[in-house]
Design a protein around this motif. Structure first.
Motif, short mmCIF file in Angstrom:
data_model
loop_
_atom_site.label_atom_id
_atom_site.label_comp_id
_atom_site.label_asym_id
_atom_site.label_seq_id
_atom_site.Cartn_x
_atom_site.Cartn_y
_atom_site.Cartn_z
N LEU A 289 24.55 73.55 75.58
CA LEU A 289 24.49 73.26 74.28
C LEU A 289 24.88 74.27 73.12
CD1 LEU A 289 21.23 70.87 74.07
CD2 LEU A 289 23.47 69.99 74.26
N SER A 290 25.14 75.51 73.83
CA SER A 290 25.41 76.55 72.93
C SER A 290 26.77 76.44 72.71
CB SER A 290 25.05 77.75 73.84
OG SER A 290 25.58 78.99 72.98
N ARG A 291 27.21 76.96 71.37
CA ARG A 291 28.65 77.04 71.08
C ARG A 291 29.00 78.26 70.68
NH1 ARG A 291 28.59 72.71 65.98
NH2 ARG A 291 27.02 73.80 64.76
N GLN A 292 28.06 79.32 70.31
CA GLN A 292 28.38 80.57 69.63
C GLN A 292 27.90 81.78 70.55
OE1 GLN A 292 30.49 80.95 67.48
NE2 GLN A 292 30.37 78.74 66.32
N ALA A 293 26.91 81.49 71.54
CA ALA A 293 26.19 82.72 72.23
C ALA A 293 27.37 83.33 73.15
CB ALA A 293 24.88 82.27 72.88
N GLN A 294 27.37 84.72 73.21
CA GLN A 294 28.13 85.67 74.19
C GLN A 294 26.75 86.18 74.90
OE1 GLN A 294 30.38 88.02 71.78
NE2 GLN A 294 31.63 86.45 70.81
N GLU A 295 27.46 86.83 76.09
CA GLU A 295 26.46 87.40 77.06
C GLU A 295 25.45 88.27 76.29
OE1 GLU A 295 26.39 89.48 81.51
OE2 GLU A 295 28.25 88.34 80.64
N GLY A 296 24.28 88.31 76.46
CA GLY A 296 23.06 88.94 75.81
C GLY A 296 22.79 88.64 74.59
#
Length: 180
Positions: A87-94
């Protein structure tokens, strides 16, 4: 991501939603975005599913609610999603992504949105995230003012064009203190 944290504020408690509340949280999210109002623009099928399916949000991350202690009514919600969530569309690692922050109209202008954001940042920090990322409609200036007041920084380099009739999104991040 599971939590049992409860944060009490003047007349509200912010906590993780209970399984039996998921339908109510879905309805709260729909209403918090104003889709129930006469003449309101209705979300497309995909967006409607996301708004109403609080159970999926709880499975994917942490589903927070704000409960009015006087009435027992749920009046606010936010979802924290880890990097890699469906459901994430923006999160990057960390990073942890904050999605679907919604407060019912009668509970707005009470500081509740800020309290949900503060608790989200606390939880993300406790889980070792270095940053929170979120997006909002380009014309949602009220929310953007709140994010800026809390130290979120707009990240135009992360914004992507969206085809009509989708709403253009702006991206904000908040660097978090080390959980050490």
């Amino acid at each position: 991501m599971t939590t049992q944290t409860t944060v009490a504020t003047a007349t509200y408690v912010i906590r993780e939603a209970r399984h039996e509340e998921y339908d109510a949280v879905g309805q709260l999210t729909y209403e918090g975005f104003g889709h129930h109002l006469p003449g309101a623009r209705q979300p497309d099928e995909e967006r409607l599913g996301l708004l109403l399916d609080a159970a999926a949000r709880a499975r994917e991350g942490v589903l927070l609610v704000a409960e009015d202690l006087e009435t027992g009514r749920l009046v606010g919600t936010a979802t924290l999603l880890p990097f890699g969530s469906n459901l994430s569309r923006q999160a990057q690692e960390g990073e942890v992504e904050l999605r679907l922050l919604a407060v019912l109209p009668e509970a707005r202008r009470t500081g509740l949105g800020r309290k949900l954001l503060d608790e989200s940042a606390r939880l993300a920090t406790s889980r070792g995230a270095g940053r929170i990322v979120l997006d909002t409609a380009v014309d949602n200036e009220t929310s953007q003012r709140l994010y800026r007041r809390l130290g979120y920084v707009r990240r135009p380099e992360r914004e992507k064009e969206r085809p009509e009739p989708k709403v253009q999104l702006v991206v904000y991040t908040l660097d978090l203190p080390s959980a050490a």
